[in-house]
Design a protein around this motif. Structure first.
Motif, short mmCIF file in Angstrom:
data_model
loop_
_atom_site.label_atom_id
_atom_site.label_comp_id
_atom_site.label_asym_id
_atom_site.label_seq_id
_atom_site.Cartn_x
_atom_site.Cartn_y
_atom_site.Cartn_z
N UNK A 84 -7.14 19.49 -35.02
CA UNK A 84 -7.34 18.77 -34.00
C UNK A 84 -7.03 17.24 -34.42
N UNK A 85 -6.08 16.41 -33.73
CA UNK A 85 -5.97 15.10 -34.00
C UNK A 85 -6.17 14.31 -32.94
N UNK A 86 -6.81 12.98 -32.80
CA UNK A 86 -6.43 12.05 -31.86
C UNK A 86 -5.16 11.47 -31.97
N UNK A 87 -4.36 11.93 -31.38
CA UNK A 87 -2.84 11.33 -31.40
C UNK A 87 -2.17 11.35 -30.27
N UNK A 88 -1.45 10.35 -29.88
CA UNK A 88 -0.83 10.52 -28.47
C UNK A 88 0.22 11.23 -28.13
N UNK A 89 0.82 11.89 -29.14
CA UNK A 89 2.01 12.89 -29.00
C UNK A 89 1.36 14.25 -28.76
N UNK A 90 0.32 14.47 -29.23
CA UNK A 90 -0.47 15.79 -29.19
C UNK A 90 -1.18 15.81 -27.93
N UNK A 91 -1.07 14.78 -27.03
CA UNK A 91 -1.73 14.69 -25.65
C UNK A 91 -0.52 15.52 -24.69
N UNK A 92 0.57 15.71 -25.31
CA UNK A 92 1.81 16.11 -24.45
C UNK A 92 2.29 17.54 -25.07
N UNK A 93 2.15 17.72 -26.23
CA UNK A 93 2.65 18.95 -26.98
C UNK A 93 1.60 19.38 -28.13
N UNK A 94 1.63 20.73 -28.28
CA UNK A 94 0.69 21.47 -29.05
C UNK A 94 1.86 22.04 -30.32
N UNK A 95 1.67 21.84 -31.64
CA UNK A 95 2.56 22.50 -32.63
C UNK A 95 1.76 23.81 -33.14
N UNK A 96 2.60 24.66 -33.78
CA UNK A 96 2.28 25.89 -34.38
C UNK A 96 2.85 25.98 -35.69
N UNK A 97 2.26 25.73 -36.61
CA UNK A 97 2.90 25.61 -37.87
C UNK A 97 2.41 27.09 -38.57
N UNK A 98 3.35 27.99 -38.99
CA UNK A 98 3.29 29.10 -39.49
C UNK A 98 3.37 29.41 -41.13
N UNK A 99 2.96 30.66 -41.68
CA UNK A 99 3.05 30.81 -42.99
C UNK A 99 4.45 31.17 -43.09
#
Length: 578
Positions: free
Chosen positions: A312-327
């Motif tokens: 979790x991050x207090x970041x403005x872009x993440x108010x709109x989009x969630x990213x999924x980083x994979x192995x």
């Protein structure tokens, strides 16, 4: 390669995400934390809050199209301009305005009253919004005084007073069709498209899924958090293809738990989403939180949850989009080491819920391993979400790049079973300057155009999120119907008394014939049927005789939902000025 926010045609696309996706420093991050409200003075925020609370008579913090048309009419602005105001404010097409969107609408009304152009671009660059006065709303002051007096006297006044009479709540999905179709829904008042989909799912689609065990064969049952989740972007690729660096490049900072290196550094699934502070939450914890859309991941067991993490991050872009980083997908000798959980199954689960899937390739790692083939095969049915990215393209010269591109297309052609040519974005998505030794002026221009095209896809994600929810919902409903037909056909062909065990073995062996019968009887497209082998594998764990017979009322309810309820829902929450 660093994206430059200047001289970009996409700046006119009218979405705050555009600016967030380009480079900015940490000081700018802090400056943008309040988003739209940061451009409005505290004094004006108080005024807008009072207006918003008055219009929002039911207190659900949402202003619907009906409420907005009455309130916006006080501005004496032409209907064509009010149509633009709503379209820009409700950029995500949710069918309602929250407080932030309401402020945007009021600022646009002020611009219109001053004779300025109405556009999202004018809000960003055309005027100092902090000093933009609230719009003049004719007769509003007296109504606010009257409303305040009525509350003081203990009488709750409704927003219907704007029209001089009480306005009963509007019943959605209660057209004349209701008389003709007994299963046509009467859902009462809902305040958004997403709320309507939730209600339709729980009342019509979920009973069908439960009755025929769709959740065991295809996809887990949906929860409210699945509908409310932010749009997701998943990155897939072999190790060291730049997945984590790509996310870091967009966020302009490392996220908690990020590791970058030439070796396989990301050994777990990491969901990067917005939060009050920067922290990592273990998988077992995040999977049991009711307000998170990850409860169904518990079915993959503790071995997976130990390799799952939420950053979790207090970041403005993440108010709109969630990213999924994979192995990193394994290749070569590493494939012989089996993972302790169903890696392909987890990828499929995320793919069904993501809005965009980025397949990243490195010019020096074009081979598609067996595990990567299985991963790509698990994306069946999600073709419209897939984007292929040839990353680190500045590591080879122009002639080598042409050969690499051809080799990649050839490799993908053997794995992606589609007649269409896959679009491949070429670029170098990191914060480093472009490698001038490898790339000439033509190559630089190509990289910029390709990155612009990919950027447009990312920009469109929040704006199309609601449309994507509807699309996925309709697709799920059709899949669930086909599943119900298959299960009921299997039950139908079972003997009443003796020989049930042999009959089940025969049905499982000839499952293709069962699919063909269902397809012919109900006139269904062959491409919509599930994978036979996967279906057979799950079916082996069940006693077919225990399955339900076909329930026409349930099927009819889903048909009515697709034919009447969803079109009514979309009609009620379209732009109110159309």
């Amino acid at each position: 390669m660093i994206w430059d926010p200047t001289n970009r045609k996409e700046m006119a696309l009218g979405n705050d995400v555009v600016r967030l996706l380009w480079s900015y420093n940490k000081g700018e991050n802090r400056k943008r934390k309040k988003c739209a409200m940061a451009t409005c003075s505290k004094e004006h925020q108080k005024i807008y809050q009072q207006w918003f609370n008055y219009v929002d008579s039911d207190g659900d913090e949402r202003i619907t199209g009906d409420d907005a048309t009455k309130f916006f009419a006080m501005s004496n602005i032409e209907k064509s301009e009010l149509k633009q105001v709503w379209a820009i404010a409700d950029t995500k097409r949710q069918g309602f305005l929250g407080f932030k969107e309401f402020i945007t609408a009021m600022q646009l009304l002020s611009l219109a009253q001053s004779g300025s152009e109405i556009s999202a671009e004018s809000l960003r660059t055309g005027v100092d919004l902090e000093f933009l006065q609230p719009p003049h709303m004719e007769g509003l002051d007296s109504l606010l005084v009257k409303h305040s007096d009525s509350r003081t006297n203990g009488v709750q006044e409704t927003y219907g007073s704007l029209t001089g009479q009480l306005v009963p709540p509007k019943n959605l999905f209660t057209s004349k069709l209701n008389k003709k179709t007994p299963h046509h829904a009467s859902l009462g008042k809902v305040t958004s498209i997403i709320d309507g989909l939730k209600r339709l799912y729980n009342e019509k689609l979920k009973p069908l899924e439960v009755a025929y065990r769709y959740n065991d064969f295809a996809s887990p049952l949906l929860t409210n958090s699945d509908f409310d989740a932010k749009p997701m972007v998943m990155l897939l690729g072999q190790y060291s293809t730049g997945k984590t660096t790509f996310i870091k490049h967009l966020l302009k900072s490392n996220y908690p738990g990020a590791h970058i290196g030439p070796e396989p550094t990301t050994d777990r699934f990491i969901v990067i989403m917005g939060g009050p502070d920067d922290r990592s939450v273990p998988g077992n914890t995040i999977a049991v939180q009711a307000d998170m859309p990850f409860n169904a991941l518990t079915t993959f067991g503790g071995a997976f949850l130990s390799k799952f993490e939420c950053s979790q991050m207090n970041h403005p872009l993440l108010e709109h989009i969630t990213f999924v980083d994979t192995p990193g997908v394994l290749s070569g000798e590493k494939q012989r080491t089996q993972r302790s959980y169903d890696f392909t199954g987890v990828i499929k689960w995320f793919a069904e819920r993501c809005d965009l899937i980025l397949l990243l390739f490195d010019p020096h790692k074009l081979d598609i391993s067996d595990e990567f083939k299985r991963v790509i095969s698990s994306l069946r049915g999600q073709d419209d979400k897939i984007r292929v990215v040839l990353n680190k393209a500045d590591k080879v010269d122009t002639q080598q790049l042409m050969r690499v591109y051809g080799a990649l297309m050839w490799s993908l052609g053997k794995v992606l079973n589609t007649p269409e040519v896959t679009r491949v974005y070429i670029g170098s998505f990191n914060d480093k300057p472009i490698n001038e030794e490898s790339v000439d002026s033509m190559g630089r221009e190509l990289f910029e155009k390709e990155q612009d095209d990919l950027l447009v896809d990312l920009i469109d994600i929040p704006k199309k999120a609601c449309d994507r929810r509807i699309n996925e919902f309709v697709k799920r409903a059709r899949d669930a119907k086909i599943h119900a037909y298959i299960i009921s056909q299997l039950k139908k062909e079972m003997p009443a008394v003796m020989g049930k065990s042999k009959a089940q073995q025969k049905l499982m062996k000839n499952l293709e014939d069962v699919f063909a019968k269902v397809q012919k009887e109900f006139h269904l497209p062959a491409g919509d049927f599930p994978d036979v082998e996967q279906f057979r594998q799950v079916l082996g764990n069940y006693n077919i005789d225990k399955f339900e017979k076909l329930k026409p009322k349930m099927i009819q309810a889903v048909d009515d939902m697709l034919g009447y309820d969803i079109p009514d829902l979309l009609k009620n929450f379209k732009n109110p000025y159309e």
